[in-house]
Design a protein around this motif. Sequence first.
Motif, mmCIF file in Angstrom:
data_model
loop_
_atom_site.group_PDB
_atom_site.id
_atom_site.type_symbol
_atom_site.label_atom_id
_atom_site.label_comp_id
_atom_site.label_asym_id
_atom_site.label_seq_id
_atom_site.Cartn_x
_atom_site.Cartn_y
_atom_site.Cartn_z
ATOM 1 N N PRO A 29 0.796 -1.229 0.000
ATOM 2 C CA PRO A 29 0.000 0.000 0.000
ATOM 3 C C PRO A 29 0.832 1.284 0.000
ATOM 4 C CG PRO A 29 -0.777 -1.508 1.702
ATOM 5 C CD PRO A 29 0.481 -2.090 1.132
ATOM 6 N N TRP A 30 2.085 1.219 0.409
ATOM 7 C CA TRP A 30 2.929 2.412 0.462
ATOM 8 C C TRP A 30 3.640 2.681 -0.863
ATOM 9 C CZ3 TRP A 30 3.669 -2.078 3.103
ATOM 10 C CH2 TRP A 30 4.770 -2.845 2.753
ATOM 11 N N TYR A 79 -0.615 3.859 -3.474
ATOM 12 C CA TYR A 79 -1.579 2.794 -3.724
ATOM 13 C C TYR A 79 -2.617 2.678 -2.599
ATOM 14 C CZ TYR A 79 -3.212 -1.881 -5.071
ATOM 15 O OH TYR A 79 -3.972 -2.951 -5.445
ATOM 16 N N GLY A 80 -2.162 2.744 -1.367
ATOM 17 C CA GLY A 80 -3.073 2.658 -0.226
ATOM 18 C C GLY A 80 -4.045 3.822 -0.180
ATOM 19 N N GLU A 81 -3.577 5.001 -0.549
ATOM 20 C CA GLU A 81 -4.444 6.180 -0.600
ATOM 21 C C GLU A 81 -5.542 5.994 -1.646
ATOM 22 O OE1 GLU A 81 -5.867 10.128 0.012
ATOM 23 O OE2 GLU A 81 -4.453 8.994 1.211
ATOM 24 N N ARG A 83 -6.820 3.135 -2.682
ATOM 25 C CA ARG A 83 -7.783 2.140 -2.189
ATOM 26 C C ARG A 83 -8.648 2.707 -1.069
ATOM 27 N NH1 ARG A 83 -5.372 -3.749 -1.738
ATOM 28 N NH2 ARG A 83 -7.553 -4.246 -2.065
ATOM 29 N N SER A 84 -8.066 3.481 -0.178
ATOM 30 C CA SER A 84 -8.846 4.108 0.897
ATOM 31 C C SER A 84 -9.869 5.078 0.320
ATOM 32 C CB SER A 84 -7.936 4.857 1.872
ATOM 33 O OG SER A 84 -7.112 3.977 2.566
ATOM 34 N N PHE A 96 -5.237 2.466 5.798
ATOM 35 C CA PHE A 96 -3.891 2.118 5.354
ATOM 36 C C PHE A 96 -3.346 0.966 6.191
ATOM 37 C CE2 PHE A 96 0.722 2.628 5.416
ATOM 38 C CZ PHE A 96 0.991 2.673 4.059
ATOM 39 N N GLN A 99 -4.877 -2.266 5.169
ATOM 40 C CA GLN A 99 -4.308 -2.705 3.899
ATOM 41 C C GLN A 99 -2.933 -3.336 4.107
ATOM 42 O OE1 GLN A 99 -4.635 0.142 0.573
ATOM 43 N NE2 GLN A 99 -5.957 1.325 1.927
ATOM 44 N N CYS A 100 -2.127 -2.739 4.978
ATOM 45 C CA CYS A 100 -0.810 -3.306 5.273
ATOM 46 C C CYS A 100 -0.954 -4.676 5.917
ATOM 47 C CB CYS A 100 -0.011 -2.374 6.181
ATOM 48 S SG CYS A 100 0.570 -0.880 5.338
#
Length: 171
Positions: A29-30, A79-81, A83-84, A96, A99-100
Amino acid sequence: MDDKTEKNMNLLPAAKLFKEPAEWPLIPPWWLVPSTDAAALLNVKPATLSSWRIRGYGPNSYPPMYLKPTQGRPLYYQYGELRSWAASALGMAYSFEDQCTDFFTEVFPVLNQGSGSLEGRIRTFERQYLDDRERVLRGAGGNSIVAAHIHTLDAFFERQPKRIGCAPLRL
């Protein structure tokens, strides 16, 4: 569809996003994805993503001041942003941290068993990924991460922009 419903959909463009949602790839996600990939994941055109950014709508782009200049200065999204933001646009939450946890559970489960900080677990994953990637590229197997995950991640890893110095991760 009545006029009121159609008007509300125009006010909330995200309501149209997931008629045919893209499958979200299994990547950290990062990590950062270029705006063209971000648009494809959100099932919109790159111009729509750009328009949202100008109007202050949509996911936040990664600050370019943390990245080494490249030709064309493409925009990147964490990527995490993405998806959020996509989850919140549908009235759901996908943090986030969650997701991690999901990523580590699938790719490197031992990182979910420790009590260290999220940032520390991310650094551990990055070091192990680079070590295992080198082994897999030489024809050996990975120590902690299976070769299939290395190959999947490699396509995205190769396109990661270079950060300036020790540019902070936005967690």
